[in-house]
Scaffold this motif. Structure first.
Motif, mmCIF file in Angstrom:
data_model
loop_
_atom_site.group_PDB
_atom_site.id
_atom_site.type_symbol
_atom_site.label_atom_id
_atom_site.label_comp_id
_atom_site.label_asym_id
_atom_site.label_seq_id
_atom_site.Cartn_x
_atom_site.Cartn_y
_atom_site.Cartn_z
ATOM 1 N N SER A 29 0.819 -1.217 0.000
ATOM 2 C CA SER A 29 0.000 0.000 0.000
ATOM 3 C C SER A 29 0.857 1.274 0.000
ATOM 4 O O SER A 29 1.644 1.511 0.920
ATOM 5 C CB SER A 29 -0.908 0.027 1.228
ATOM 6 O OG SER A 29 -1.456 1.334 1.379
ATOM 7 N N PRO A 30 0.661 2.121 -1.004
ATOM 8 C CA PRO A 30 1.420 3.377 -1.036
ATOM 9 C C PRO A 30 0.970 4.344 0.055
ATOM 10 O O PRO A 30 1.749 5.174 0.518
ATOM 11 C CB PRO A 30 1.101 3.943 -2.431
ATOM 12 C CG PRO A 30 -0.222 3.339 -2.797
ATOM 13 C CD PRO A 30 -0.257 1.987 -2.152
ATOM 14 N N TYR A 31 -0.301 4.240 0.467
ATOM 15 C CA TYR A 31 -0.793 5.115 1.540
ATOM 16 C C TYR A 31 -0.117 4.725 2.865
ATOM 17 O O TYR A 31 0.333 5.579 3.627
ATOM 18 C CB TYR A 31 -2.310 4.991 1.687
ATOM 19 C CG TYR A 31 -3.087 5.396 0.461
ATOM 20 C CD1 TYR A 31 -3.344 6.735 0.183
ATOM 21 C CD2 TYR A 31 -3.573 4.442 -0.428
ATOM 22 C CE1 TYR A 31 -4.069 7.108 -0.938
ATOM 23 C CE2 TYR A 31 -4.298 4.804 -1.546
ATOM 24 C CZ TYR A 31 -4.545 6.135 -1.796
ATOM 25 O OH TYR A 31 -5.258 6.496 -2.912
ATOM 26 N N PRO A 42 -5.713 -5.815 3.907
ATOM 27 C CA PRO A 42 -7.058 -5.268 4.141
ATOM 28 C C PRO A 42 -8.121 -5.953 3.302
ATOM 29 O O PRO A 42 -9.289 -6.002 3.692
ATOM 30 C CB PRO A 42 -6.912 -3.793 3.757
ATOM 31 C CG PRO A 42 -5.730 -3.726 2.856
ATOM 32 C CD PRO A 42 -4.801 -4.814 3.303
ATOM 33 N N TRP A 43 -7.718 -6.514 2.161
ATOM 34 C CA TRP A 43 -8.698 -7.133 1.255
ATOM 35 C C TRP A 43 -9.222 -8.454 1.806
ATOM 36 O O TRP A 43 -10.215 -8.984 1.300
ATOM 37 C CB TRP A 43 -8.086 -7.334 -0.132
ATOM 38 C CG TRP A 43 -7.775 -6.028 -0.799
ATOM 39 C CD1 TRP A 43 -6.549 -5.442 -0.920
ATOM 40 C CD2 TRP A 43 -8.702 -5.105 -1.403
ATOM 41 N NE1 TRP A 43 -6.645 -4.231 -1.555
ATOM 42 C CE2 TRP A 43 -7.955 -4.002 -1.873
ATOM 43 C CE3 TRP A 43 -10.085 -5.108 -1.596
ATOM 44 C CZ2 TRP A 43 -8.545 -2.913 -2.513
ATOM 45 C CZ3 TRP A 43 -10.662 -4.019 -2.243
ATOM 46 C CH2 TRP A 43 -9.908 -2.951 -2.692
ATOM 47 N N VAL A 92 -13.855 1.649 7.467
ATOM 48 C CA VAL A 92 -13.837 1.393 6.027
ATOM 49 C C VAL A 92 -12.782 0.345 5.645
ATOM 50 O O VAL A 92 -12.573 0.062 4.456
ATOM 51 C CB VAL A 92 -13.658 2.695 5.207
ATOM 52 C CG1 VAL A 92 -14.892 3.584 5.380
ATOM 53 C CG2 VAL A 92 -12.403 3.459 5.591
ATOM 54 N N GLY A 93 -12.127 -0.248 6.653
ATOM 55 C CA GLY A 93 -11.292 -1.423 6.415
ATOM 56 C C GLY A 93 -10.025 -1.185 5.615
ATOM 57 O O GLY A 93 -9.476 -2.119 5.027
ATOM 58 N N LYS A 94 -9.540 0.067 5.589
ATOM 59 C CA LYS A 94 -8.354 0.339 4.762
ATOM 60 C C LYS A 94 -7.094 0.482 5.611
ATOM 61 O O LYS A 94 -7.178 0.670 6.830
ATOM 62 C CB LYS A 94 -8.569 1.639 3.975
ATOM 63 C CG LYS A 94 -9.758 1.540 3.024
ATOM 64 C CD LYS A 94 -9.862 2.740 2.118
ATOM 65 C CE LYS A 94 -11.075 2.562 1.230
ATOM 66 N NZ LYS A 94 -11.070 3.405 0.066
ATOM 67 N N VAL A 95 -5.966 0.447 4.966
ATOM 68 C CA VAL A 95 -4.701 0.778 5.626
ATOM 69 C C VAL A 95 -4.197 2.100 5.045
ATOM 70 O O VAL A 95 -4.465 2.394 3.869
ATOM 71 C CB VAL A 95 -3.630 -0.325 5.419
ATOM 72 C CG1 VAL A 95 -3.935 -1.542 6.254
ATOM 73 C CG2 VAL A 95 -3.436 -0.690 3.945
ATOM 74 N N PRO A 96 -3.489 2.914 5.848
ATOM 75 C CA PRO A 96 -3.015 2.633 7.199
ATOM 76 C C PRO A 96 -4.056 2.986 8.271
ATOM 77 O O PRO A 96 -4.939 3.802 8.050
ATOM 78 C CB PRO A 96 -1.814 3.576 7.326
ATOM 79 C CG PRO A 96 -2.226 4.793 6.540
ATOM 80 C CD PRO A 96 -3.002 4.241 5.369
ATOM 81 N N GLU A 114 -6.847 7.434 7.514
ATOM 82 C CA GLU A 114 -6.560 8.411 6.449
ATOM 83 C C GLU A 114 -5.078 8.763 6.569
ATOM 84 O O GLU A 114 -4.636 9.372 7.553
ATOM 85 C CB GLU A 114 -7.423 9.679 6.517
ATOM 86 C CG GLU A 114 -8.796 9.520 5.901
ATOM 87 C CD GLU A 114 -8.749 9.141 4.421
ATOM 88 O OE1 GLU A 114 -7.992 9.745 3.653
ATOM 89 O OE2 GLU A 114 -9.469 8.206 4.039
ATOM 90 N N SER A 115 -4.335 8.365 5.535
ATOM 91 C CA SER A 115 -2.878 8.477 5.623
ATOM 92 C C SER A 115 -2.407 9.900 5.923
ATOM 93 O O SER A 115 -1.438 10.098 6.660
ATOM 94 C CB SER A 115 -2.244 7.976 4.324
ATOM 95 O OG SER A 115 -2.783 8.655 3.211
HETATM 96 N N1 LIG Z 1 -7.744 7.666 1.579
HETATM 97 C C1 LIG Z 1 -7.135 6.525 2.229
HETATM 98 C C2 LIG Z 1 -6.885 5.444 1.185
HETATM 99 C C3 LIG Z 1 -6.294 4.177 1.791
HETATM 100 C C4 LIG Z 1 -6.463 2.989 0.832
HETATM 101 O O1 LIG Z 1 -7.194 3.040 -0.160
HETATM 102 N N2 LIG Z 1 -5.773 1.893 1.161
HETATM 103 C C5 LIG Z 1 -5.940 0.698 0.370
HETATM 104 C C6 LIG Z 1 -4.609 -0.010 0.176
HETATM 105 S S1 LIG Z 1 -3.617 0.862 -0.993
HETATM 106 C C7 LIG Z 1 -6.850 -0.258 1.100
HETATM 107 O O2 LIG Z 1 -6.675 -0.474 2.280
HETATM 108 N N3 LIG Z 1 -7.812 -0.848 0.371
HETATM 109 C C8 LIG Z 1 -8.712 -1.800 0.926
HETATM 110 C C9 LIG Z 1 -10.138 -1.502 0.558
HETATM 111 O O3 LIG Z 1 -10.385 -0.525 -0.188
HETATM 112 O O4 LIG Z 1 -11.018 -2.230 1.003
HETATM 113 C C10 LIG Z 1 -5.853 6.953 2.931
HETATM 114 O O5 LIG Z 1 -5.248 7.948 2.516
HETATM 115 O O6 LIG Z 1 -5.474 6.323 3.933
#
Ligand SMILES: N[C@@H](CCC(=O)N[C@@H](CS)C(=O)NCC(=O)O)C(=O)O
Length: 200
Positions: free
Chosen positions: A9-11, A35-36, A48-52, A64-65
């Motif tokens: 993940s670039p974020y 996260p997927w 929203v289940g995302k990283v970081p 939110e990075s």
């Molecule tokens: N706006 C978020 C974007 C983070 C994001 O999209 N992370 C991706 C990995 S690159 C993720 O966790 N995706 C999992 C998903 O969308 O369910 C941030 O800046 O942290």
């Protein structure tokens, strides 16, 4: 502190680079997840289940990075990663350009990977490519703003450019953008960038 990240993940990479540049690496426990795969309980931390995602020492959960990076930078004010005054807005402006480019890059990739049958929206993908290119052109024009002490702005730009190399190598973003290419060649050598390289 605990930082949930995925290696690709670039974020999350932005947050990892900030932790290293801020001299906080020893204070941040890195927790690698995908996260997927929706690890059990992860959405209790990040809806929203995302990283970081960062859990601070007082238990505050941040996501939110951009916010995670700002929090880390404020834990090490002497690092200068989030300077005061006009320089702060310059740093945040650079980070905003980089984030816009990153969002457009990820949108294009996700649309390409996840489309069903013939439902890929080429119009949507083309719009993302347009955004990436206009952001890259702006960074080339403003390349002198990347000189000087490292801030959250440079880290954002460095991670966004590295993501172009990682996922869109064939697009050759360097073509016609010599100043940005020269800046990135040096930035990519920093130990923080080397230690957070995504898997091949
Ligand atoms: N706006 C978020 C974007 C983070 C994001 O999209 N992370 C991706 C990995 S690159 C993720 O966790 N995706 C999992 C998903 O969308 O369910 C941030 O800046 O942290």
């Amino acid at each position: 502190m605990k930082l949930y990240f995925s290696a690709a993940s670039p974020y999350a990479r932005k947050a990892r680079v900030v932790a290293i540049e801020a001299g906080l690496a020893a204070k941040v426990e890195m927790v690698e997840i995908n996260p997927w795969t929706d690890p059990a309980g992860y959405r209790d931390l990040n809806p929203v289940g995302k990283v970081p995602t960062l859990v601070s020492d007082d238990g505050t959960v941040l996501f939110e990075s951009t916010i995670v990076c700002q929090y880390l930078a404020t834990q090490a004010p002497a690092s200068g990663l989030l300077p005061d005054g006009a320089a702060r807005w310059q740093a945040l402006r650079l980070d905003a350009i980089a984030t816009g480019m990153l969002d457009a890059s990820v949108n294009a990739r996700v649309e390409t990977l996840f489309h069903e049958g013939d439902k890929l929206s080429q119009k949507f993908v083309d719009r993302q490519v347009w955004s990436v290119n206009t952001a890259l052109d702006l960074l080339e024009r403003e390349a002198s703003a990347l000189d000087g002490k490292v801030t959250l702005g440079q880290i954002g730009v460095g991670c966004a450019l590295a993501y172009r190399d990682f996922r869109f190598a064939a697009d050759d973003w360097r073509k016609g953008r010599p100043k940005l290419a020269a800046w990135f060649a040096k930035f990519a050598e920093r130990p923080s960038m080397q230690q957070t390289r995504p898997p091949a």
